[in-house]
Motif scaffolding. Sequence first.
Motif, short mmCIF file in Angstrom:
data_model
loop_
_atom_site.label_atom_id
_atom_site.label_comp_id
_atom_site.label_asym_id
_atom_site.label_seq_id
_atom_site.Cartn_x
_atom_site.Cartn_y
_atom_site.Cartn_z
N GLN A 110 0.81 -1.21 0.00
CA GLN A 110 0.00 0.00 0.00
C GLN A 110 0.84 1.26 0.00
O GLN A 110 2.03 1.25 0.29
N GLU A 145 -1.67 -4.44 2.75
CA GLU A 145 -3.12 -4.49 2.96
C GLU A 145 -3.50 -5.60 3.93
O GLU A 145 -4.42 -5.45 4.74
N ASN A 146 -2.77 -6.74 3.87
CA ASN A 146 -3.12 -7.90 4.69
C ASN A 146 -1.85 -8.60 5.15
O ASN A 146 -1.20 -9.30 4.38
N SER A 147 -1.48 -8.41 6.40
CA SER A 147 -0.25 -8.97 6.93
C SER A 147 -0.28 -10.49 6.96
O SER A 147 0.72 -11.15 6.63
N GLU A 148 -1.41 -11.05 7.34
CA GLU A 148 -1.56 -12.51 7.39
C GLU A 148 -1.31 -13.12 6.00
O GLU A 148 -0.60 -14.12 5.86
N GLU A 149 -1.89 -12.50 4.97
CA GLU A 149 -1.73 -13.01 3.62
C GLU A 149 -0.27 -12.95 3.18
O GLU A 149 0.25 -13.91 2.60
N PRO A 198 1.93 -13.74 12.48
CA PRO A 198 1.09 -12.54 12.62
C PRO A 198 0.58 -12.34 14.04
O PRO A 198 0.06 -13.26 14.66
N ARG A 241 -1.58 -9.31 16.46
CA ARG A 241 -2.39 -8.09 16.44
C ARG A 241 -2.16 -7.29 17.73
O ARG A 241 -2.19 -7.84 18.83
N GLU A 247 0.19 -4.10 8.79
CA GLU A 247 -1.19 -3.80 8.41
C GLU A 247 -1.75 -2.90 9.51
O GLU A 247 -1.94 -3.34 10.64
N LYS A 266 -4.62 -0.14 10.95
CA LYS A 266 -5.97 0.42 10.86
C LYS A 266 -6.11 1.51 11.93
O LYS A 266 -5.93 1.24 13.12
#
Length: 361
Positions: free
Chosen positions: A4, A90-94, A110, A112, A137, A139
């Motif tokens: 991103q 966009e997606n750390s897990e991915e 991962p 959080r 990631e 938010k």
Amino acid sequence: MKIQNQGFDHIEFIVGDLSKHSLMWEKMGFECIGKRDSKKSGIESVVMSQGLTRIILSRVTDLKAAGNDPRVAFHERHGDGICVLALDVENSEEFYQETTKRGARSAMKPERFESALGSVVRSEVYTPEDIRFAFIERKQNKSNTTGPALFDQDLEVSTLKSPSPFNLKLVDHLTNNVDMGQYKTWSEYYQKVFGFNITRHYKISTGRTGLISDVMQSADFKIKVPINEATERESQVQEFVDRFKGAGVQHLALFTTDILDTLKKLRENGFKFLSVPPSYYKEVPTRVPGVTEDLAELEKNGILLDGEGEGYLLQIFSEELVGPFFLEFIQRKGNQGFGEGNFKALFQAIERDQFKRGTLK
């Protein structure tokens, strides 16, 4: 796997003297936007920021509390230097699942982290050595970059975008210097694990020493990493690897919107830069057409110019700042290259510095 925004979320240095290194970044116009104490982790950190360039400086304060934190072993082996390259994803897990599936060694599954300001998911993988890529990631509870935000575990910052008093906006690219015989391993790592492409290949020689280099670039052009390997043991690339005791980031290139003003302010604050011989500038008008800057002013300041295809770029390199690490400052005028035409001039400039230090005869 989507990267991103500007690509790099932050770069982390592990250092022995936090005050000294914080002051160095302050003298480049960076502001401190957050601190993390060492009570829980045994490692204290500060976040220095300018524009969208964010630098974490960390120091080990308690070996027992730090335990198996990889920054401890990294600093014991390499000394001061860049230990983490963090991507804004966009997606750390991915990112974690896909890169480990493709062969990357896990450094951190991962996790959080949350506060009243928002949440951060962080995961990490290793490069072929002990530098780590982190996948961030983030938010925010408020959709802006000017207010406070959660940056990492137990680390909140006052803003994610700072003023740019020295015109520095973001990390343009960085280099990996690798040991002789390891160039292919690193090139394949970036291609296989991240899906990067080789966009340029160089072989540079001054007659004394040289290098081979592949520029690895993400498909969206946000991440650019040249990989350099020496062609002789006396080469500056191998000297970096020997001094750093392994592969590492030789320099960061910071993007500036006004390189002359940036350079003036840096020199006023005591920064020194590699020089090039006057003969370099004789070929510039024919080699790089369409330059709107005053060539005499650029020569006076030692700024390099290059351009192939569309537009041109201006760049200059500092002397060593952190161990064998240095900085590049780059302004792009419609050109997305890496100063290919300057490689030999730069290589010769660093060789002159090697002569001064007695590491090259």
